[in-house]
Design a protein around this motif. Sequence first.
Motif, PDB file in Angstrom:
ATOM      1  N   VAL A 305       0.835  -1.189   0.000  1.00 25.68           N
ATOM      2  CA  VAL A 305       0.000   0.000   0.000  1.00 25.68           C
ATOM      3  C   VAL A 305       0.886   1.262   0.000  1.00 25.68           C
ATOM      4  CG1 VAL A 305      -1.753   1.314   1.244  1.00 25.68           C
ATOM      5  CG2 VAL A 305      -1.867  -1.192   1.185  1.00 25.68           C
ATOM      6  N   ARG A 306       1.932   1.239   0.817  1.00 21.32           N
ATOM      7  CA  ARG A 306       2.789   2.422   0.959  1.00 21.32           C
ATOM      8  C   ARG A 306       3.536   2.764  -0.321  1.00 21.32           C
ATOM      9  NH1 ARG A 306       8.237   1.679   2.151  1.00 21.32           N
ATOM     10  NH2 ARG A 306       8.215   3.528   3.492  1.00 21.32           N
ATOM     11  N   ASN A 307       3.672   1.785  -1.245  1.00 25.08           N
ATOM     12  CA  ASN A 307       4.403   2.002  -2.488  1.00 25.08           C
ATOM     13  C   ASN A 307       3.496   2.303  -3.678  1.00 25.08           C
ATOM     14  OD1 ASN A 307       6.786   1.587  -1.188  1.00 25.08           O
ATOM     15  ND2 ASN A 307       7.095  -0.513  -1.926  1.00 25.08           N
ATOM     16  N   THR A 308       2.186   2.457  -3.419  1.00 23.55           N
ATOM     17  CA  THR A 308       1.246   2.621  -4.527  1.00 23.55           C
ATOM     18  C   THR A 308       0.373   3.848  -4.303  1.00 23.55           C
ATOM     19  OG1 THR A 308       1.104   0.195  -4.455  1.00 23.55           O
ATOM     20  CG2 THR A 308      -0.305   1.317  -6.046  1.00 23.55           C
ATOM     21  N   ARG A 315       4.755  10.530  -3.772  1.00 21.67           N
ATOM     22  CA  ARG A 315       5.135   9.336  -3.006  1.00 21.67           C
ATOM     23  C   ARG A 315       5.420   9.674  -1.546  1.00 21.67           C
ATOM     24  NH1 ARG A 315       6.713   4.192  -3.892  1.00 21.67           N
ATOM     25  NH2 ARG A 315       6.447   4.469  -6.137  1.00 21.67           N
ATOM     26  N   ARG A 316       6.151  10.765  -1.299  1.00 24.90           N
ATOM     27  CA  ARG A 316       6.505  11.110   0.082  1.00 24.90           C
ATOM     28  C   ARG A 316       5.261  11.416   0.907  1.00 24.90           C
ATOM     29  NH1 ARG A 316      10.576  15.820   0.438  1.00 24.90           N
ATOM     30  NH2 ARG A 316      10.523  15.228   2.667  1.00 24.90           N
ATOM     31  N   LEU A 317       4.351  12.182   0.347  1.00 29.87           N
ATOM     32  CA  LEU A 317       3.133  12.510   1.073  1.00 29.87           C
ATOM     33  C   LEU A 317       2.281  11.265   1.269  1.00 29.87           C
ATOM     34  CD1 LEU A 317       1.177  14.523   2.334  1.00 29.87           C
ATOM     35  CD2 LEU A 317       0.309  15.032   0.035  1.00 29.87           C
ATOM     36  N   TRP A 318       2.182  10.439   0.255  1.00 30.76           N
ATOM     37  CA  TRP A 318       1.391   9.207   0.349  1.00 30.76           C
ATOM     38  C   TRP A 318       1.942   8.291   1.448  1.00 30.76           C
ATOM     39  CZ3 TRP A 318      -3.081   7.114  -1.201  1.00 30.76           C
ATOM     40  CH2 TRP A 318      -3.225   5.720  -1.119  1.00 30.76           C
ATOM     41  N   GLU A 319       3.237   8.105   1.479  1.00 30.04           N
ATOM     42  CA  GLU A 319       3.837   7.242   2.500  1.00 30.04           C
ATOM     43  C   GLU A 319       3.510   7.737   3.899  1.00 30.04           C
ATOM     44  OE1 GLU A 319       7.964   7.195   1.535  1.00 30.04           O
ATOM     45  OE2 GLU A 319       7.758   5.642  -0.011  1.00 30.04           O
ATOM     46  N   ARG A 320       3.540   9.065   4.089  1.00 32.48           N
ATOM     47  CA  ARG A 320       3.236   9.620   5.405  1.00 32.48           C
ATOM     48  C   ARG A 320       1.769   9.429   5.762  1.00 32.48           C
ATOM     49  NH1 ARG A 320       5.942  13.318   8.295  1.00 32.48           N
ATOM     50  NH2 ARG A 320       7.720  12.255   7.362  1.00 32.48           N
TER      51      ARG A 320
END
Length: 427
Positions: A305-308, A315-320
């Motif tokens: 999930v964290r990579n998509t 990507r940075r905002l999504w991971e957070r």
Amino acid sequence: MPEPVTSAGVSASPVSPLDLAVIGGGAAGFFTALQFAEMAPGRRVAIFEKGAHFLQKVRVSGGGRCNVTHACFDPAELVKNYPRGSRELRAAFHRFQPADTVEWFARCGVTLKTEADGRMFPVTDSSETIIRCFLDRAREGGVPLYQNRALTGIVPVGGGGFSLTFDGSESRIEARAVCIATGSLKGSSLLDRLVELAQSMEPLVPSLFAFNVRDPRIEGLAGVSHPRVAIRREGPHAAQTGPLLITHRGFSGPAVLRLSAWEARELAAAGHRFPFLIDWLPDLTPAAVLETFAEIRRTQGAKLVRNTPVPPISRRLWERIVSCCGIEDAATWGQLSKPATRALLDALKSARFEAEGKTTNKDEFVTAGGVNRRGIDFRTMESRVIPGLYFAGECIDIDGITGGFNFQAAWTTAHLAAAAIAGFHSA
């Protein structure tokens, strides 16, 4: 009086009486004086600036590029960008609008370009182009400029006109007309002088500011931007949309600045501490976001999930976001539980934050409030209570959202004031 900084061949001291004394050496002040010099050649006009430098706000506008105006040429649409003053400006824009601004600068040798969002800049991408244009036109038009001269007294005289006194000078200047074009009146002694003359004022509050936020969801993400959000105060309040920027102190960018403008008084009343909501995907309904999740699960269920990230989230905002939802780093889309799915949906569509204060947008600032609009005749920009006294620009209770709208209000009100004064004093 000190030596003026420009105008070869102009007396070192203002010829008294002046036909027009312009108080303020910023955008509105220069445009008033230059327009008057064009319309009434041979008449005497001078600019008095309280600081050591002219056109400072022009210099920092648009990140040093100077957002001169906005490519909106329909007055009815243009006024929708002004939280305060839209009704009065509608008729004013029928007399001088962005098309006229573009044409005036073109006549002065400055070509403007339009960016994708409608903002207009000089093709040089330098505010120095605008500053040099104004200074050159002042020199050519014989308009003397006096710096370090704060107005300390303005007294109407019998038979019309005013007697003016300035800080640091014992001499008085007589002027048949005065235009106040000082920009924001915050901290200005002119507030007291105008109140003494019975000119009514609206309280001054900040507009166009960034939100200070401390939150683990954005910690360490300064510089990350997002192309479009919807942001609103918590409760039954309207949302503003546009790009958003995460900063070292919280949030900035057009969406934030628009919200700060439209709700300037409410946010000031709250001490600039308030809850607000961010929708990171305003073009998708909650149902559409859930369908996006389902599609990823069907076609990419083995991916983490964290990579998509869901476009256009970086990507940075999504991971957070994923991490702050409590979703494990090793979780795949196929393993995502219903509670985790709901938490992720809420984090994307209604993320709640707390503003803990405000920060000025770069070196720019705009103030809501100032001279009450009801006290001005917007056909001429003349005071309704003090004949011969005119106003232009931000000293009036008019302000626009970010995008060149505040400068356009300055150009328009300056033009109207100059035209009225030139006509009034014409032979």
